[in-house]
Design a protein around this motif. Structure first.
Motif, short mmCIF file in Angstrom:
data_model
loop_
_atom_site.label_atom_id
_atom_site.label_comp_id
_atom_site.label_asym_id
_atom_site.label_seq_id
_atom_site.Cartn_x
_atom_site.Cartn_y
_atom_site.Cartn_z
N PHE A 1 -5.84 -12.30 18.07
CA PHE A 1 -4.32 -12.08 17.28
C PHE A 1 -4.47 -10.43 17.17
N TRP A 2 -3.92 -9.62 18.12
CA TRP A 2 -4.03 -8.35 17.96
C TRP A 2 -3.25 -7.70 16.60
N PRO A 3 -2.07 -8.07 16.05
CA PRO A 3 -1.52 -7.44 14.82
C PRO A 3 -2.59 -7.32 13.71
N ASP A 4 -3.12 -8.17 13.38
CA ASP A 4 -4.13 -7.94 12.36
C ASP A 4 -5.12 -6.94 12.44
N ILE A 5 -5.85 -6.83 13.76
CA ILE A 5 -6.78 -5.83 13.95
C ILE A 5 -6.09 -4.53 13.81
N LEU A 6 -4.87 -4.40 14.58
CA LEU A 6 -4.24 -3.11 14.55
C LEU A 6 -3.97 -2.64 13.11
N GLN A 7 -3.56 -3.70 12.32
CA GLN A 7 -3.09 -3.27 10.86
C GLN A 7 -4.52 -2.89 9.94
N ALA A 8 -5.49 -3.48 10.48
CA ALA A 8 -6.85 -3.04 9.77
C ALA A 8 -7.13 -1.70 10.10
N LEU A 9 -7.07 -1.34 11.55
CA LEU A 9 -7.45 0.09 11.94
C LEU A 9 -6.24 1.11 11.30
N ALA A 10 -5.12 0.83 11.04
CA ALA A 10 -4.16 1.66 10.38
C ALA A 10 -4.71 1.62 8.85
N ASP A 11 -5.14 0.80 8.38
CA ASP A 11 -5.38 0.72 6.95
C ASP A 11 -6.47 1.66 6.61
N ILE A 12 -7.64 1.57 7.44
CA ILE A 12 -8.80 2.52 7.20
C ILE A 12 -8.71 3.89 7.94
N GLY A 13 -7.28 4.18 8.37
CA GLY A 13 -7.05 5.50 8.71
C GLY A 13 -7.96 5.96 10.23
N TYR A 14 -8.20 4.91 10.82
CA TYR A 14 -9.06 5.01 12.20
C TYR A 14 -8.45 6.04 13.06
N LYS A 15 -8.81 7.29 13.43
CA LYS A 15 -8.41 8.15 14.48
C LYS A 15 -9.38 8.79 15.58
N ASN A 16 -10.39 8.28 15.70
CA ASN A 16 -11.30 8.31 16.76
C ASN A 16 -10.86 7.56 17.95
N PRO A 17 -11.45 7.77 19.24
CA PRO A 17 -10.64 7.04 20.49
C PRO A 17 -10.85 5.51 20.34
N PHE A 18 -9.61 5.22 20.95
CA PHE A 18 -9.36 3.78 21.24
C PHE A 18 -9.59 3.27 22.58
N THR A 19 -10.79 2.92 22.65
CA THR A 19 -11.56 2.62 23.87
C THR A 19 -11.39 1.07 24.41
N PHE A 20 -11.12 1.30 25.69
CA PHE A 20 -11.34 -0.15 26.33
C PHE A 20 -12.59 -0.35 26.87
N GLU A 21 -13.21 -1.77 26.91
CA GLU A 21 -14.32 -2.10 27.55
C GLU A 21 -13.98 -3.43 28.28
N ASN B 1 -0.13 3.84 14.87
CA ASN B 1 0.50 4.81 14.41
C ASN B 1 1.93 4.67 13.59
N ALA B 2 2.42 3.74 14.15
CA ALA B 2 3.52 3.19 13.40
C ALA B 2 3.12 2.69 11.86
N LEU B 3 2.24 1.75 12.02
CA LEU B 3 1.80 0.99 10.83
C LEU B 3 1.13 2.11 9.71
N LYS B 4 0.52 3.30 10.30
CA LYS B 4 -0.05 4.35 9.55
C LYS B 4 1.24 5.03 8.64
N ARG B 5 2.26 5.20 9.53
CA ARG B 5 3.59 5.83 8.81
C ARG B 5 4.26 5.04 7.74
N ASN B 6 4.26 3.63 8.18
CA ASN B 6 4.75 2.85 7.31
C ASN B 6 4.14 2.75 5.93
N SER B 7 2.68 3.00 5.77
CA SER B 7 1.88 2.79 4.54
C SER B 7 1.92 4.08 3.84
N LEU B 8 2.58 5.31 4.42
CA LEU B 8 2.65 6.59 3.73
C LEU B 8 3.61 6.49 2.45
#
Length: 299
Positions: free
Chosen positions: A240-260, A292-299
């Motif tokens: 369930f990706w929304p929770d993970i994407l929200q968590a990355l936004a919450d910690i301000g993660y800005k390093n590469p978003f890397t597929f494996e 990025n949208a989640l980060k902006r919404n938290s500002l």
């Protein structure tokens, strides 16, 4: 706000069902053609022929890949080290240690600031030994000190599953991973979070990511839908990706978003590979836009 870059491991186009592996050069070119501008170099795949990292002129192959990437205007933002079960040394320990160290030096040649390394679980009398944590701390301190001279950081990856003896691996639990990173206590040591591993272990991944916080330096993003469908493209599995994407936004993660996602393309017919690769770029770009949208919404 700096947008994170989308990257993929070079193993995205490597394995082919019933066919020999795709050469690294072809993978790099295919990734660039699909629109990837950043890559995670797979030393794991390179050493399926171990002598490639052990021969005297091993650096020349790495330099070749760096020059190719530069010409294609693609950069290496991280790498994945060779695999080394250092808590249970075998007769090949010296060779494995050398390949590990050359992975680190190779990452520097490629220009990759971080290299992902697996922790190890010491087995004693069929069980996880009590000194597993201490052995990992010593190993990663020594590796980090070695990597420092090359300006490379070590990202310790969360694990999954059991050893061949049936023992639960060390650093599956987020508390163990954080405890290891903190005990190593080196400025060039952080964590890599693998979402497929977390899903297999049924972890609360959003909580884990928030607990990692600034320790999180690298990602291995992929989905899974069972033991026979792992490391596949996001939204094709059960995460369930929304929770993970929200968590990355919450910690301000800005390093590469890397597929494996090395098990995404093996069965895809050759003529369909370009469009499938393009879909992966679209998927990753969409996921970054959501963060990025989640980060902006938290500002």
């Amino acid at each position: 706000m700096i947008d994170m870059v989308l990257a993929t491991s070079t193993n995205i186009y490597c394995e082919r069902n019933g066919m020999p592996d795709i050469p690294m050069e072809c993978s790099i070119r295919t990734c660039a053609s699909a629109g990837y501008e950043a890559l995670d170099f797979g030393f794991v795949e390179m050493v399926k022929q171990p002598d490639r990292l052990l021969c005297d002129d091993w650096k020349q192959e790495i330099i070749h890949y760096r020059e190719m990437a530069d010409n294609l205007q693609v950069r290496f933002v991280q790498a994945h080290a060779t695999l080394y079960d250092f808590c249970n040394p075998s007769a090949d320990a010296l060779r494995l240690d050398q390949m590990m160290r050359r992975s680190v030096e190779g990452a520097a040649i490629l220009g990759a600031p971080w290299i992902v390394v697996h922790p190890s679980t010491r087995i004693k009398q069929g069980e996880a030994a009590l000194d597993t944590h201490e052995m990992n701390v010593r190993f990663f301190q020594e590796l980090a000190d070695y990597a420092k001279q090359f300006a490379v950081g070590i990202a310790i990856e969360n694990m999954w599953g059991k050893t061949i003896e049936g023992v639960k691996r060390y650093a599956i639990e987020i508390q163990e991973l954080i405890g290891l990173v903190d005990a190593v206590d080196r400025p060039n040591v952080g964590a890599c979070w693998d979402t497929e591993h977390g899903s297999i272990e049924h972890l609360d991944q959003a909580r884990a990511i928030r607990m990692l916080g600034s320790r999180l330096k690298c990602l291995h993003i992929s989905d899974e839908s069972g033991p026979d469908a792992v490391h596949i493209l996001p939204y094709m599995g059960r995460i369930f990706w929304p929770d993970i994407l929200q968590a990355l936004a919450d910690i301000g993660y800005k390093n590469p978003f890397t597929f494996e996602i090395q098990h995404y393309l093996p069965g895809v017919p050759g003529p369909l590979v370009p469009s499938a690769m393009s879909l992966s770029v679209e998927t990753g770009s969409y996921m970054i836009s959501q963060i990025n949208a989640l980060k902006r919404n938290s500002l």
